[in-house]
Design an enzyme around this catalytic site. Structure first.
Site, mmCIF file in Angstrom:
data_model
loop_
_atom_site.group_PDB
_atom_site.id
_atom_site.type_symbol
_atom_site.label_atom_id
_atom_site.label_comp_id
_atom_site.label_asym_id
_atom_site.label_seq_id
_atom_site.Cartn_x
_atom_site.Cartn_y
_atom_site.Cartn_z
ATOM 1 C CG ASP A 277 -2.147 0.913 0.978
ATOM 2 O OD1 ASP A 277 -2.075 1.780 0.096
ATOM 3 O OD2 ASP A 277 -3.157 0.766 1.699
HETATM 4 C C1 BGC Z 1 -4.936 3.339 0.032
HETATM 5 C C2 BGC Z 1 -5.030 2.343 -1.096
HETATM 6 C C3 BGC Z 1 -4.869 3.056 -2.408
HETATM 7 C C4 BGC Z 1 -3.567 3.814 -2.418
HETATM 8 C C5 BGC Z 1 -3.297 4.550 -3.696
HETATM 9 C C6 BGC Z 1 -3.701 4.200 -0.082
HETATM 10 O O1 BGC Z 1 -3.689 5.203 0.869
HETATM 11 O O2 BGC Z 1 -4.944 2.665 1.259
HETATM 12 O O3 BGC Z 1 -6.249 1.655 -1.039
HETATM 13 O O4 BGC Z 1 -4.939 2.131 -3.457
HETATM 14 O O5 BGC Z 1 -3.592 4.760 -1.358
HETATM 15 O O6 BGC Z 1 -4.124 5.635 -3.838
#
Ligand code: BGC
Length: 750
Positions: A277
């Site tokens: 993530d």
């Molecule tokens: C989120 C993810 C997301 C990523 C990219 C993160 O903060 O938890 O679900 O895909 O950001 O935007």
């Protein structure tokens, strides 16, 4: 000076290594020469490949920066042109493609994407074919906007209704979550673009998600928090999996070889790529060694750390090569590698129809004393509630979608030929305009919340309206969990308004329909009697209001079923004892930094003491407001016959015949639960193991549904023997909800 010197040295070193590599024009990446490419890459290039290109695409929509492939996408990988390795684009998210709708240098066109119904309402359809269809449309938008991997679906378990991101996720049950995720993955990937099943795993709260240690016993972890991912991986092979921000039992998921390699790959057979993530720099070497192939969004310092660690022998280069091969394996599958000429013009009108159909199918009718569908005599509606005029089509954060438009409830009512109380509409309009001026609901990069309700005062009267429609709205999102006060519970103003409206309309003999436009479960027991009909629309996407009106008028027959329990009281929920209940420190909003562990309960660590007692696994047979799997229809169904047989692969085959006994066409869901009659380990009263939905059955028509339960879904994890074990003597139950079992058959296996 020192920095310039080291940069110079680095540049010289890189140049030296590059010089030793094979001539650039002889070798280009192909699907069948990945190992040759791995050999040809320099150490620095390898490190670059496993570290994303940073935040440049995400912020490009705001800054207008040049040199990004798709402004507003979440990330890109790095290109190595000399070997024919292109950069690829990763973009959110679970309810549609999140990219910037406008580009600084392109004035003549826009890049809006369909806001589809969110995860929870998709799960409420209990219709895997419908979810696949949404996936096909969503994947097509990804393809046509130049996105290679859609960062979806999200399938964390609704452990507690206060998790701020529940709207992105499917259910409190892993089988429903896993099947929905599998359907979505199949749909999206049918376009030749990838998905990312996220967030692996146990990212059940937003409060301090980047440091929180989820302390979970092994059985609960496997049966509840991993099972959905297992189903998605085994049944749909996502191209990628996203490791979550949090820790599990002391180890960051992103650097846990047991989770990322032993379980995910060796047990379940995952052969795709794992990306983190959107985390900052952690222990990059450990992440690589654990089987975390791509660090997102990626920082240059991570690549430098990898190079240093390989050179010093702290990280075996073999691990790096494996990750690099997986990154290349992903790249060769993508549209960008294939040279697909995307149009930037997906068919938004066609996809809006899909969004509307899915939204109508996921709305759940919870109460109806005969007022719905609205009678022909109902011509004029008095619409109450901010969310009626400014609908919550989705949540905030990375799951937010820049929709081309949002259909409001008045618009949808008028389109269907109904009249709307103008004075009321104006009153809400003025309030919303004032709020907008203050900057409250101007769409930001990640969406914003809705304003609080204003008081209607005592002067509520039904006037010339024939019915009241009262919309309760809730919006939450990434980085913050919800509260009990004024969120799980109605606010004092909402309650007063609802009481006043209910009193006035009932006194005039006119119906009161309450709509819950919410992202997650709220308290209903204390006020639901004020409603003649109660409908949960969840957050239904841009076309939600049309879908709502389709249901209100009976153009669509409700067939949604709850994917989560509505309890009587928040404190009835077992996890409420160990969840950041209105936590004072609601967590660092700085997602990207690993903050020091201060030992704060439910912030730095959370004990999943409730074990398997998540949702209906605890509530079945206990008093609740609305049970898991529940939902009313405008028609009636009978479950006529059930047959249970075994298939040669050890699966159970459950066949149930359903007949429409009412006078309207509709769909019914059959939920198959297992009750272990002689459990060797403690088990919940019943557990969902499969489900199916009929097609649209005309009055009098029947359909036989076949539900297959493979052994890996039937089994429970015995943490005494450390093995998955199938029950020997059990009852197969076919239900219309967890508390409404219609047919059962006992099975005894030798
Ligand atoms: C989120 C993810 C997301 C990523 C990219 C993160 O903060 O938890 O679900 O895909 O950001 O935007």
């Amino acid at each position: 000076m020192k920095r310039t010197l080291s940069l110079l040295l680095w540049a010289l070193m890189t140049a030296a290594v590059c010089a030793a590599a094979p001539p650039a024009d002889t070798l280009r990446l192909r699907a069948d020469n990945i190992s040759a490419i791995v050999q040809a890459l320099t150490l620095e290039e390898k490190a670059e490949l496993v570290v994303g290109a940073g935040f440049k695409s995400m912020i490009a929509g705001v800054t207008g920066a040049k040199g990004v492939l798709v402004p507003g996408a979440a990330g890109e990988t790095r290109a190595i042109p000399r070997l024919g390795i292109p950069a690829i684009v990763l973009s959110d998210g679970p309810a549609g493609v999140r990219i910037e709708p406008r580009r600084k240098r392109v004035k003549e066109r826009t890049y809006y994407a369909t806001a589809f119904p969110t995860g929870t309402i998709l799960a409420s359809t209990w219709n895997t074919e419908m979810v696949r269809k949404v996936g096909v449309a969503m994947g097509n938008e990804a393809l046509e906007y130049g996105v290679d991997v859609l960062l979806a679906p999200g399938l964390n378990i609704h452990r507690n209704p206060l998790c701020g991101r529940n709207f992105e996720y499917y259910s409190e049950d892993p089988v429903l979550s896993g099947r929905m995720a599998a359907a979505m993955i199949r749909g999206v990937q049918s376009n030749g673009v990838g998905t990312s099943a996220k967030h692996y795993a146990a990212n059940s709260q937003e409060t301090h998600r980047s440091g929180n240690d989820a302390r979970i016993d092994l059985r609960t972890l496997r049966e509840i928090y991993l099972k959905g991912f297992e189903i998605a991986v085994r049944e749909a092979s996502p191209w990628t999996v996203m490791s979550s921000y949090n820790k599990i039992n002391g180890e960051y998921t992103q650097s846990d070889p047991w989770l990322l390699t032993a379980v995910l790959r060796n047990e379940w057979g995952f052969d795709g790529l794992v990306m983190t993530d959107w985390t900052g720099k952690r222990n990059t070497g450990r992440q690589v060694a654990a089987g975390n192939d791509l660090m997102e969004p990626g920082r240059a310092s991570q690549a430098r750390e990898i190079v240093r660690m390989v050179k010093s022998g702290e990280l075996d280069g073999v691990y790096l090569d494996v990750c690099v091969a997986r990154v290349l394996g992903l790249i060769v599958k993508t549209p960008r590698f294939r040279g697909y000429a995307y149009s930037d013009s997906p068919d938004l009108a066609a996809h809006a129809l899909v969004a509307r159909e899915a939204a109508a199918e996921g709305m759940v009718l919870l109460q109806n004393n005969g007022v719905l569908p609205l009678k022909g005599a109902v011509k004029k509606i008095a619409l109450y509630g901010i969310a009626g005029y400014s609908p919550c089509i989705g949540g905030t954060g990375s799951g937010f979608v820049h929709a081309p438009y949002t259909v409001t409830v008045p618009e949808a009512l008028r389109k269907a030929g109904l009249d709307v109380d103008r004075a009321l509409e104006e009153r809400y309009g003025t309030y919303l305009a004032r709020h907008k001026k203050k900057g409250g609901i101007v769409g930001s990069m990640l969406g914003t919340g809705i304003p609080a309700e204003f008081s209607l005062g005592d002067a509520v009267s039904a006037g010339s309206a024939d019915a009241a429609l009262f919309v309760i709205g809730r919006q939450a999102g990434e980085e913050e969990d919800r509260r009990v006060e004024d969120d799980f519970l109605l606010t004092a103003t909402e309650r007063q308004n609802l009481e006043a409206v209910s009193k006035a309309f009932r006194a005039a003999g006119k119906p009161v329909v309450v709509v819950m436009n919410i992202g997650g479960v709220i308290e209903t027991a204390s006020w639901k009697d004020l409603a003649d009909a109660l409908l949960v629309t969840w957050q239904p996407g841009e076309e939600g209001a049309h879908a709502l009106v389709d249901i209100l008028l009976g153009k669509a027959c409700p067939s949604g079923r709850l994917p989560a329990t509505f309890p009587l009281d928040y404190l009835d929920i077992p996890s409420s004892a160990n969840f950041p209940y209105d936590a004072v420190d609601r967590g660092s909003r700085n997602t990207f930094k690993v903050s020091r562990d201060k030992g704060r309960r439910n912030v730095d660590f959370t004990e999943y003491k409730e074990g398997l007692d998540v949702g209906y696994r605890y509530f079945a047979g206990r008093p609740v407001s609305f049970p898991f799997g529940f939902g009313l229809s405008y028609t009636r169904f009978s479950f006529d016959e059930m047959e249970v047989t075994g298939a040669s692969d050890g699966s159970l085959l459950v066949r149930v015949t359903v007949t429409n006994r009412g006078d309207r066409a509709g769909k019914e869901v059959v939920q198959v639960y297992i009750h272990d009659r002689k459990p060797l380990i403690k088990k919940p009263l019943r557990e969902l193991k499969g489900f199916a939905k009929t097609g649209r059955l005309l009055p009098g028509a029947s359909e036989m549904l076949e539900i297959r339960i493979p052994p890996y879904v039937l089994a429970s994890y015995n943490d005494g023997t450390n093995r998955w074990e199938c029950p020997a003597a059990f009852t197969v139950e076919a239900g219309a909800s967890v508390d409404d079992i219609r047919l059962s058959t006992e099975v005894d296996r030798p």
